[in-house]
Design a protein around this motif. Structure first.
Motif, PDB file in Angstrom:
ATOM      1  N   ASN A  28      10.812  -8.043   7.097  1.00 58.76           N
ATOM      2  CA  ASN A  28      10.282  -9.387   6.900  1.00 58.76           C
ATOM      3  C   ASN A  28       8.815  -9.490   7.301  1.00 58.76           C
ATOM      4  N   LEU A  29       8.401  -8.722   8.316  1.00 61.57           N
ATOM      5  CA  LEU A  29       6.984  -8.705   8.684  1.00 61.57           C
ATOM      6  C   LEU A  29       6.155  -8.089   7.558  1.00 61.57           C
ATOM      7  N   ALA A  30       6.639  -6.959   7.018  1.00 62.36           N
ATOM      8  CA  ALA A  30       5.902  -6.276   5.960  1.00 62.36           C
ATOM      9  C   ALA A  30       5.774  -7.155   4.714  1.00 62.36           C
ATOM     10  N   LEU A  31       6.866  -7.817   4.333  1.00 57.29           N
ATOM     11  CA  LEU A  31       6.817  -8.681   3.162  1.00 57.29           C
ATOM     12  C   LEU A  31       5.935  -9.903   3.415  1.00 57.29           C
ATOM     13  N   ARG A  32       5.939 -10.396   4.646  1.00 62.37           N
ATOM     14  CA  ARG A  32       5.076 -11.534   4.983  1.00 62.37           C
ATOM     15  C   ARG A  32       3.601 -11.139   4.893  1.00 62.37           C
ATOM     16  N   LEU A  33       3.312  -9.871   5.178  1.00 60.29           N
ATOM     17  CA  LEU A  33       1.934  -9.382   5.094  1.00 60.29           C
ATOM     18  C   LEU A  33       1.528  -9.056   3.656  1.00 60.29           C
ATOM     19  N   GLY A  34       2.486  -9.196   2.728  1.00 57.72           N
ATOM     20  CA  GLY A  34       2.158  -9.002   1.325  1.00 57.72           C
ATOM     21  C   GLY A  34       2.361  -7.604   0.797  1.00 57.72           C
ATOM     22  N   VAL A  39       7.313  -0.445  -1.582  1.00 63.35           N
ATOM     23  CA  VAL A  39       6.690   0.244  -0.452  1.00 63.35           C
ATOM     24  C   VAL A  39       7.499   0.005   0.818  1.00 63.35           C
ATOM     25  N   VAL A  40       7.980  -1.213   0.995  1.00 59.33           N
ATOM     26  CA  VAL A  40       8.776  -1.546   2.172  1.00 59.33           C
ATOM     27  C   VAL A  40      10.068  -0.739   2.195  1.00 59.33           C
ATOM     28  N   SER A  41      10.740  -0.658   1.036  1.00 62.28           N
ATOM     29  CA  SER A  41      12.025   0.046   0.989  1.00 62.28           C
ATOM     30  C   SER A  41      11.863   1.540   1.225  1.00 62.28           C
TER      31      SER A  41
END
Length: 308
Positions: A28-34, A39-41
């Motif tokens: 959730n932090l990574a997605l919040r940072l855009g 890349v997150v997965s």
């Protein structure tokens, strides 16, 4: 002895919950940072779910029991194939034929061969770690480039997650993982010495199964809900990170000597388990209950062989 058993149990519980909290917070932090979901997965989620194995391996090396660290990774990879895929298949047919994992499987097979080749040198040292981490970066880059434009759903993403909850997840994960790893390694080492069992065997069995519990729990729930078609891909990804990422980092803490038992038996069992996946990856076979019985039976036989 009871205190050691309690430490192992408590350590496993903390690792499972702390690892889950860290993944949720990091995603959730990574997605919040855009950052893109793909890349997150490929990075945050993959490293987060491997965090228990990583912390246990590093803690084992710091405690002077490197055999437990190597046993943890090799044993976890064997358990991921035979146990994590075998038990859910006993519950429901796993439609793995509908999920294309050929590319990722070849990466994992290549990583297994590379890992075994490095182990044959007798001791894993820092430059082996460089090779393993370089291979991991190459795999991530190749996967990213070949998957651009694909829609990827990231488990654990919660749009609108409050900041305090996100911070709490990250804090619980970062605090809980080293605490759980320390309790697990200390307890397992004491039990091994009390029964005259080597730390390597404990790593291949008790610790390996323990650190594979998150993957097992997730796959079992997917099977119950009849959504286990992606289980094979998850296992392949976990094994890939275990070989290249965890040992790649751990050897920078201290060299890891490879015991003769690994060279004679355990590494080849791990490779054999990897090759068992060929019918499911390339021939379109589903993992039926019959296959589940076979996989679980093979793992039970492996445990008997290791503990004999």
């Amino acid at each position: 002895m009871m205190l050691d058993i309690a430490n192992v149990t408590l350590g496993l519980v903390i690792l499972i919950f702390a690892g889950d909290a860290l993944v949720k917070g990091a995603v959730n932090l990574a997605l919040r940072l855009g950052l893109p979901a793909l890349v997150v997965s490929l990075t945050v989620v993959a490293f987060g779910t491997s965090a228990p194995e990583l912390l246990v391996s590093v803690q084992a090396i710091l405690d002077g029991v490197p055999g437990l660290a190597l046993g943890n990774v090799v044993g976890s990879n064997t358990a991921n194939v035979l146990l994590v895929l075998g038990i859910p298949a006993l519950i429901a047919r796993m439609h793995t034929s509908g999920h294309d994992t050929r590319r990722d499987y070849l990466y994992m097979l290549g990583a297994s061969v590379l890992f075994i080749g490095l182990c044959l040198t007798g001791t894993l040292v820092w430059w082996h770690g460089l090779i393993l981490l370089a291979a991991l970066i190459a795999v991530l880059a190749a996967t990213f480039l070949s998957s651009r434009g694909d829609e990827v759903e990231v488990e654990g993403a919660e749009p609108g997650l409050p900041g305090w909850k996100l911070t709490a997840f990250l804090g619980l994960g970062l605090i809980g993982l080293p605490l759980g790893a320390n309790l697990l390694v200390d307890g397992a080492t004491s039990i091994a010495r009390a029964f005259g069992v080597t730390e390597t065997v404990i790593g291949l069995t008790l610790v390996a199964i323990g650190t594979s519990l998150p993957e097992l729990a997730t796959t079992v729930m997917a099977a119950i809900r009849r959504h286990a078609d992606v289980a094979l891909g998850n296992v392949i990804g976990s094994n890939l990170f275990n070989l290249l990422g965890i040992i790649g980092v751990a050897v920078f803490v201290d060299p890891i000597p490879v015991e003769r038992s690994f060279l004679v038996l355990d590494l080849w069992i791990m490779l054999g388990a990897t090759l068992i996946l060929i019918p499911f990856v390339f021939m379109g076979r589903d993992i039926t209950r019959s296959w589940g019985v076979g996989l679980f039976g093979l793992y039970a036989a492996y445990l008997v062989l290791v503990l004999a």
